[in-house]
Write an enzyme that holds these catalytic residues in place. Structure first.
Site, mmCIF file in Angstrom:
data_model
loop_
_atom_site.group_PDB
_atom_site.id
_atom_site.type_symbol
_atom_site.label_atom_id
_atom_site.label_comp_id
_atom_site.label_asym_id
_atom_site.label_seq_id
_atom_site.Cartn_x
_atom_site.Cartn_y
_atom_site.Cartn_z
ATOM 1 N N ARG A 42 0.810 -1.215 0.000
ATOM 2 C CA ARG A 42 0.000 0.000 0.000
ATOM 3 C C ARG A 42 0.844 1.265 0.000
ATOM 4 O O ARG A 42 0.362 2.331 -0.378
ATOM 5 C CB ARG A 42 -0.924 0.006 1.228
ATOM 6 C CG ARG A 42 -1.961 -1.101 1.220
ATOM 7 C CD ARG A 42 -2.769 -1.112 2.502
ATOM 8 N NE ARG A 42 -1.951 -1.459 3.658
ATOM 9 C CZ ARG A 42 -2.403 -1.498 4.906
ATOM 10 N NH1 ARG A 42 -3.672 -1.194 5.158
ATOM 11 N NH2 ARG A 42 -1.606 -1.834 5.897
ATOM 12 N N TYR A 54 -9.234 -13.793 13.781
ATOM 13 C CA TYR A 54 -7.965 -13.961 13.063
ATOM 14 C C TYR A 54 -7.701 -15.437 12.776
ATOM 15 O O TYR A 54 -7.331 -15.808 11.654
ATOM 16 C CB TYR A 54 -6.812 -13.368 13.863
ATOM 17 C CG TYR A 54 -5.469 -13.669 13.253
ATOM 18 C CD1 TYR A 54 -5.088 -13.092 12.038
ATOM 19 C CD2 TYR A 54 -4.581 -14.564 13.857
ATOM 20 C CE1 TYR A 54 -3.869 -13.387 11.452
ATOM 21 C CE2 TYR A 54 -3.361 -14.857 13.289
ATOM 22 C CZ TYR A 54 -3.007 -14.267 12.090
ATOM 23 O OH TYR A 54 -1.800 -14.575 11.510
#
Length: 250
Positions: A32, A150
């Site tokens: 990113r 998760y």
């Protein structure tokens, strides 16, 4: 040979990028942060690799599709796809968890991996060669307190990896799930929303794995003879027995 690695600017992704560069691969690295990608590109080029950088967030399917679709023709024959981009957020009980944290984990760890697979693997099928390496986790084997969502995303990575291996069994494509235990990266800092002190305590009393260690495992899997498929690798620190049993020196 060309390897595409997502989440390449830190931790396991960076370890994989450097190991594959040293192993003679040219690299497509994604993340990113454009600035960090350019820094990584310079390091990888010093190791002798040609490097293409792609800046996007795997959670953004349209941006991901545009970036992969715009890969120049000379880079399109991707030999190895390493789906590394992933994260954990929070360690609260499930009934107190953050919707935003849940969405970020599911959108990155599951949907982002699926998007990259959908965009890259058809080319491998057409060429009848390639290797997909998904970075899972020991957390996908069993849940632990505060980590249910998760752990569920990493269990999904295992199931998706197994399913892809079935779907390409008629081809020469290989599919690998690498499941690390404790790896000292910025993983815990991300999990605790930037709390470096709390993150540091995760590794108290034990010598954890490094991103370079996992890079070595990924390269080993990719370097096996063509008839050998390393389907799954569980990699733990010496004093870690599973996702929750860890011996810490005082």
């Amino acid at each position: 040979m060309i390897a595409l690695i997502t989440g390449a600017t830190s931790g396991i992704g960076m370890g994989c990028a450097k190991r594959f560069a040293r192993g003679g691969y040219d690299l497509i690295v994604t993340a990113r942060n454009e600035r960090k990608l350019e820094q990584l590109k310079a390091e990888l080029e010093q190791l002798g690799a040609k490097v293409l950088t792609l800046t996007f967030d795997v959670r953004d399917r349209e941006a991901t599709a545009r970036a992969v679709g715009d890969i120049p023709a000379e880079w399109r024959n991707i030999d190895v796809l390493i789906n590394n981009a992933g994260l954990a957020r929070g360690l609260e009980p499930e009934y107190e968890g953050s919707y935003r944290d849940w969405d970020e984990m599911i959108d990155t760890n599951i949907k982002g991996l699926l998007t990259m697979t959908r965009l890259v693997v058809p080319g491998m099928v057409e060429r009848n060669r390639g290797h997909v390496i998904n970075i899972g986790s020991v957390a996908g084997d069993a849940a632990y307190a505060g980590g249910g969502v998760y752990c569920a995303t990493k269990a999904a990575v295992k199931t998706i990896t197994d399913g892809l291996r079935i779907d390409v069994a008629q081809t020469c494509i290989r599919v690998t799930d690498i499941k690390p235990g404790l790896v000292e990266t910025n993983f815990s800092k991300v999990r605790f929303h930037g709390d470096a002190e709390r993150a540091g305590h995760v590794y108290d009393g034990i010598r954890p794995l490094t991103g370079d260690d996992i890079g070595d495992v990924a390269f080993y899997a990719a370097s096996a003879p063509g008839h050998v498929q390393i389907a799954e690798v569980l990699v733990l620190a010496t004093h870690q027995a599973n996702g929750t049993v860890i011996h810490r020196e005082k």
